[in-house]
Design an enzyme around this catalytic site. Structure first.
Site, PDB file in Angstrom:
ATOM      1  N   HIS A 121       0.816  -1.203   0.000  1.00 20.15           N
ATOM      2  CA  HIS A 121       0.000   0.000   0.000  1.00 20.15           C
ATOM      3  C   HIS A 121       0.860   1.268   0.000  1.00 20.15           C
ATOM      4  O   HIS A 121       1.928   1.323   0.609  1.00 20.15           O
ATOM      5  CB  HIS A 121      -0.951   0.005   1.199  1.00 20.15           C
ATOM      6  CG  HIS A 121      -0.252  -0.039   2.526  1.00 20.15           C
ATOM      7  ND1 HIS A 121       0.239   1.071   3.163  1.00 20.15           N
ATOM      8  CD2 HIS A 121       0.031  -1.095   3.338  1.00 20.15           C
ATOM      9  CE1 HIS A 121       0.787   0.719   4.306  1.00 20.15           C
ATOM     10  NE2 HIS A 121       0.673  -0.589   4.443  1.00 20.15           N
ATOM     11  N   ASP A 122       0.393   2.267  -0.717  1.00 19.15           N
ATOM     12  CA  ASP A 122       1.012   3.594  -0.764  1.00 19.15           C
ATOM     13  C   ASP A 122       2.390   3.599  -1.404  1.00 19.15           C
ATOM     14  O   ASP A 122       3.141   4.569  -1.250  1.00 19.15           O
ATOM     15  CB  ASP A 122       1.087   4.223   0.638  1.00 19.15           C
ATOM     16  CG  ASP A 122      -0.274   4.309   1.309  1.00 19.15           C
ATOM     17  OD1 ASP A 122      -1.112   5.095   0.838  1.00 19.15           O
ATOM     18  OD2 ASP A 122      -0.516   3.570   2.285  1.00 19.15           O
ATOM     19  N   GLY A 139       4.908  -1.292   2.605  1.00 20.13           N
ATOM     20  CA  GLY A 139       4.136  -0.080   2.343  1.00 20.13           C
ATOM     21  C   GLY A 139       4.998   1.169   2.258  1.00 20.13           C
ATOM     22  O   GLY A 139       6.079   1.247   2.837  1.00 20.13           O
TER      23      GLY A 139
END
Length: 262
Positions: A121-122, A139
Site C-alpha cells: 500500500h502507498d 508499504g
C-alpha cells in the site's frame, strides 16, 4: 471490441476500453477501469478503486487492487493507479493506498514486474522499473525511474530507491539507495555506481565520471555525511556536464527520512 471469456466475471460498473481481453475465471470489480488493449490473464482478480491504462499485460493469478495489508485500514475508498504498457506477471500482488498516506498506490509506465512480486500500500513506482521475481515492497516505498530490484529482495517500509539505481538479488534494504548507486547484501551496502546501466541509457562519459567522483566523496573518502554533502555541492557547481546528475544525488540525500545506506 473487447474479448471476455464466458467464465470471467465483470461486475456492473466496471469500465473496459476497446479491445480489452479478460481471460478465463478472471474477476473485474465494480470500481475498476481498464484501458484499451490491456489483457488480464486467467484467474486474476482486479478489484478496488483501480484505474489501469492502455496496453498493459497482466498475467495469470495476479491480484491487483486488493485491500492494503494494514491493520488501520477501515474500508476507505483508497485507490490504485497503473499507467501504460506495463507487464505484470503471474501471482503479483498490488494493493491500494491508505488514508494515513496519500490514499493511492501508483505504478508508472513501461515497467517489468516479474512473478510473485508484492507492491504494498502507498508505494509509488516510477517508469521503466524492473522488479525481479519475488521482490517484496512493504508499504510507502518509493522507487525512481529505471531502477532495478533483484529477485528475493525485501524492501522496508518508507524506504526510497533512487532513479537508475540497482539493488542486488536476495538483499535486505532498510535505508534509502541513492540514485545511480548499486547496492546489495543483508543489510544492503553500496557497491559503486551503476555504470553499465547509465551507459545503456545514454549518459555521457563526463556525467558518469562526475558520478564516480561523487560516489568517492560519499563513500570512499572517510567523510561524515555533512562533510560529503558540502563537497558534493562544490562538485555540482564546477560547471561540468555531470552537474545535473550530481545535483539529483544531493537532492535525494537531503530529502531522505530514513537515511541513506552507508
Amino acid at each position: 471490441m473487447s474479448r471476455i471469456h464466458p467464465t470471467a466475471i465483470i461486475e456492473p460498473g466496471a469500465q473496459l476500453g476497446e479491445e480489452v481481453e479478460i481471460g478465463p475465471y478472471a474477476i473485474v470489480g465494480a470500481n475498476v477501469t481498464i484501458g484499451a488493449r490491456t489483457t488480464v490473464g486467467s484467474h486474476s482478480v482486479i478489484e478496488g478503486h483501480t484505474t489501469i491504462g492502455v496496453d498493459n499485460r497482466i498475467g495469470h493469478y495476479a491480484s491487483v487492487g486488493g485491500r492494503p495489508q494494514d491493520m488501520k485500514y477501515q474500508g476507505e475508498p483508497t485507490r490504485l493507479v497503473i499507467g501504460d504498457r506495463n507487464t505484470i506477471r503471474e501471482f503479483t500482488t498490488i494493493h491500494t493506498g491508505t488514508v494515513q498516506d496519500s490514499g493511492v498506490t501508483t505504478l508508472g509506465d513501461d515497467n517489468w514486474i516479474m512473478a510473485y512480486v508484492h507492491i504494498g500500500h502507498d508505494c509509488h513506482v516510477g517508469s521503466h522499473v524492473i522488479l525481479s521475481s519475488n521482490a517484496q515492497m512493504a508499504g510507502h516505498v518509493v522507487i525512481g525511474d529505471w531502477a532495478i530490484v533483484g529477485g528475493m529482495s525485501g524492501v522496508h517500509q518508507f524506504v526510497r530507491i533512487g532513479e537508475h539505481s540497482m539493488l542486488g538479488g536476495a538483499s535486505a534494504l532498510v535505508q534509502d539507495v541513492p540514485p545511480f548507486v548499486i547496492a546489495a547484501g543483508n543489510k544492503a551496502e553500496p557497491h559503486g555506481i551503476n555504470v553499465e546501466g547509465l551507459r545503456r541509457r545514454g549518459f555521457s562519459p563526463d556525467s558518469i565520471s562526475a558520478l564516480r567522483s561523487a560516489y568517492r566523496l560519499l563513500y570512499k573518502n572517510g567523510l561524515s555525511l555533512d562533510e560529503a554533502k558540502t563537497q558534493l555541492r562544490e562538485l555540482a557547481a564546477s560547471g561540468g556536464e555531470g552537474d545535473e546528475a550530481v545535483n539529483k544525488l544531493i537532492a535525494f540525500i537531503e530529502q531522505s527520512q530514513r537515511g541513506i545506506i552507508r
